[in-house]
Design a protein around this motif. Structure first.
Motif, mmCIF file in Angstrom:
data_model
loop_
_atom_site.group_PDB
_atom_site.id
_atom_site.type_symbol
_atom_site.label_atom_id
_atom_site.label_comp_id
_atom_site.label_asym_id
_atom_site.label_seq_id
_atom_site.Cartn_x
_atom_site.Cartn_y
_atom_site.Cartn_z
ATOM 1 N N LYS A 254 12.566 -8.026 20.833
ATOM 2 C CA LYS A 254 12.726 -8.481 22.218
ATOM 3 C C LYS A 254 11.377 -8.804 22.863
ATOM 4 N N THR A 255 10.449 -7.862 22.754
ATOM 5 C CA THR A 255 9.136 -8.080 23.351
ATOM 6 C C THR A 255 8.447 -9.283 22.720
ATOM 7 N N THR A 256 8.577 -9.364 21.396
ATOM 8 C CA THR A 256 7.973 -10.479 20.678
ATOM 9 C C THR A 256 8.498 -11.812 21.199
ATOM 10 N N GLY B 5 10.240 -10.198 32.418
ATOM 11 C CA GLY B 5 10.121 -8.754 32.602
ATOM 12 C C GLY B 5 10.425 -8.029 31.295
ATOM 13 N N ASP B 6 9.471 -7.207 30.851
ATOM 14 C CA ASP B 6 9.703 -6.437 29.629
ATOM 15 C C ASP B 6 10.079 -5.012 30.016
ATOM 16 N N GLU B 7 11.351 -4.747 30.096
ATOM 17 C CA GLU B 7 11.852 -3.446 30.554
ATOM 18 C C GLU B 7 11.105 -2.971 31.793
ATOM 19 N N PRO B 8 11.104 -3.787 32.847
ATOM 20 C CA PRO B 8 10.226 -3.486 33.985
ATOM 21 C C PRO B 8 10.627 -2.246 34.776
HETATM 22 MG MG LIG Z 1 9.563 -3.977 23.503
#
Ligand SMILES: [Mg+2]
Ligand SMILES: Nc1ncnc2c1ncn2[C@@H]1O[C@H](COP(=O)(O)OP(=O)(O)OP(=O)(O)O)[C@@H](O)[C@H]1O
Lengths: 282, 253
Positions: free
Chosen positions: B45-47, B173-176
């Motif tokens: 996901k982050t990637t 947003g990365d798990e903000p």
């Molecule tokens: Mg991640």
């Protein structure tokens, strides 16, 4: 008592003992130079150049060496900073973390940092002979700069490595380039550490005798030209302690006391400044 | 879908060294909608998110295959200026990462970099975006004190303000909200809902309930593969793939 408690106590004793060795030897050194030097210490030592009789004077002071050391130290630190800062930013921002070049560069710096200062002195001397230079303030500055560049670079490198990667990411994510990130974010965040690294290197440069022995020379006069020899505190101590006259020897301890006091002052200053600069630190 | 595409991912594969983190992903992210990327830990996901503003470039030994189009422009093309691309996207991290400066300077950092020098204009920007991230009333009396002194929840709202201040087209947003307390998390969620008709929002989240609350569109990743994507009601009520069903029903996380 059970076994675990005994083990714990043994280790506690060992740690206490080692701590005592560290603190005790510092106190012992300070006490020695103080006891042997304070009788010879007077205001003249600080504000006059050597005078009267004997080798290096039994009267007057060592202002020539104090000023010489400070000027040489400041010059060398400044020169070293001009080299270290770009290297450190290149290492940490432009090279990838595990790039082979970065690893090699750090290895070289560590090797350079481990070379004894007399070797830098000899190198500086060869260099001077090659260019037809005489022992001078300039040659001393260059040699001491070479001596402290590895120390300065590596200690600043450790500071920059500690800065979280996410901080850089945050700056890049806002559209900043590497230069802006380096100057506005990383430099700011690392400033306390950089100041400490600079002052530690300055102290190291002040205290080193072997590197200036052939390169800066020695003189009874105050420093007045980059191209003339200059006196330094470590050499003044070395020469004074080396004489067969007890009066001059105790002046040697007084000089050592002065040098130690200057170094101590720098350490305190480093602490104080690094606290001042952490105002907005994260 | 009734909305035009903002970010278009075409056959994207990403490797960290030899490890393939994303495998041949193709999706269209709609404009002015909230898209949630969901999936178990380590699925990429982050990637995927960081490939949208090329923040992924900073990682060691990363290689990218395929294309990502933003406004129809291939962002991995050599002539693309990364700084200009990144200005189009405001990014929120899992942990708020404030810059080592004052609250004011944090918000003004982006605008200053992009050439705004005028003090009045900066004042206006700072006030406007602090209000937009509902932080203004709490900090207006201490704009020049350290941002690091704020609480974590306030820091995340500051990061939102900072991201909005570069006037991006998209918010990533990365798990903000994952490092925040429930009240702060709720405030961030509310802000995202309030501004969603102005920005394309892509949200990585671990929390299925959050995805349900916020998302119009869902992307489900599993082990670097795109398993299923589509409108939120469809994915939640009628998932096609058995792995999506299992994930939605909380059988693995
Ligand atoms: Mg991640
Ligand atoms: N810098 C890196 N170098 C090598 N491998 C990486 C790197 N970053 C991520 N990976 C690997 O790539 C895969 C995808 O990582 P990613 O961070 O995108 O997952 P994620 O879905 O965001 O996980 P999480 O939900 O835990 O944040 C994982 O297997 C991870 O170990």
């Amino acid at each position: 008592m059970d076994r675990r408690k005994i083990e714990e106590n043994i280790f506690k004793t060992l740690m206490l003992f080692s701590t005592f060795v560290v603190v005790g030897s510092l106190a012992f050194i300070l006490a020695t130079i103080f006891l042997k030097g304070f009788r010879a210490l007077n205001l003249d030592m600080l504000i006059k150049t050597p005078k009267g009789g004997y080798y290096l004077g039994k009267e007057g002071g060592i202002l020539n060496a104090i000023l010489g050391s400070l000027i040489l130290g400041v010059g060398a630190t400044f020169l070293a900073l001009l080299v270290s800062l770009p290297v450190v930013f290149y290492l940490n921002l432009y090279l990838k973390k595990n790039s082979r070049f970065a690893l090699t560069l750090r290895f070289f710096l560590d090797v350079l940092g481990g070379i004894p200062s007399i070797v830098y002195g000899a190198f500086g001397f060869t260099f001077m002979v090659f260019f037809g230079l005489k022992a001078s303030l300039l040659a001393g500055i260059i040699t001491v700069a070479l001596l402290i560049i590895p120390i300065m670079t590596r200690s600043m490198d450790e500071v920059l490595k500690m800065i979280p990667f996410e901080l850089r990411e945050a700056s890049y994510a806002l559209g900043a380039n590497r230069l802006e990130t380096s100057i506005k974010i990383i430099f700011r965040q690392a400033l306390p550490g950089i100041v400490t690294a600079v002052l530690i290197s300055f102290g190291r440069g002040l205290g080193d005798a072997a590197s200036v022995l052939f390169t800066a020379g020695f003189t009874d006069y105050l420093p007045y030209s980059l191209f003339k020899p200059v006196a330094t505190l470590p050499l003044a101590i070395f020469f004074q302690l080396g004489t067969p006259f007890p009066e001059v020897q105790s002046r040697g301890y007084a000089s050592a006391l002065i040098l130690t006091a200057i170094i101590l002052l720098i350490s305190v200053l480093a602490r104080f400044l690094s606290r001042r600069f952490t105002k907005h630190g994260i | 879908m009734g909305s035009k595409t903002h970010i278009s991912v075409k056959n994207l594969s990403i490797w960290y060294g030899r490890h393939q983190a994303l495998n041949n992903i193709s999706i269209d992210i709609p404009d002015k909608k909230i898209t949630a990327i969901i999936g178990p830990s380590g699925c990429g996901k982050t990637t995927l998110l960081k490939s949208f503003n090329r923040l992924i470039d900073l990682q060691d030994g990363v290689s990218v295959g395929g294309r990502v189009l933003v406004d129809g422009e291939d962002i991995y093309a050599p002539e693309i200026e990364v700084t200009r691309l990144r200005k189009k996207m405001g990014l929120l991290f899992q942990r708020p990462q404030v810059l080592p400066m004052s609250i004011y300077d944090n918000v003004a950092y982006g605008p200053r970099i992009h050439g705004i020098k005028d003090k009045k204009k900066l004042d206006g920007i700072v006030e406007r975006y602090l209000k937009e991230s509902s932080l203004w009333t709490e900090v207006k009396s201490r704009l020049h004190s350290s941002a690091s002194k704020l609480s974590i929840g306030q820091q995340q709202r500051l990061c939102l303000a900072r991201g909005l201040a570069i006037e991006p087209e998209a918010i990533l947003g990365d798990e903000p909200t994952s490092a925040l307390d429930p009240v702060s998390a709720e405030r961030i969620e509310q802000r995202l809902l309030d501004i969603k008709n102005q920005y394309t929002i892509v949200l990585v989240t671990h929390i299925l309930r959050q995805a349900r609350r916020l998302a119009d569109y869902i992307v489900f990743l599993y082990l670097g593969n795109l398993i299923e994507h589509g409108p939120a009601e469809k994915i939640f009520n009628d998932p096609q793939d058995t792995r999506t069903q299992a994930y939605i029903n909380g059988r693995f996380s």
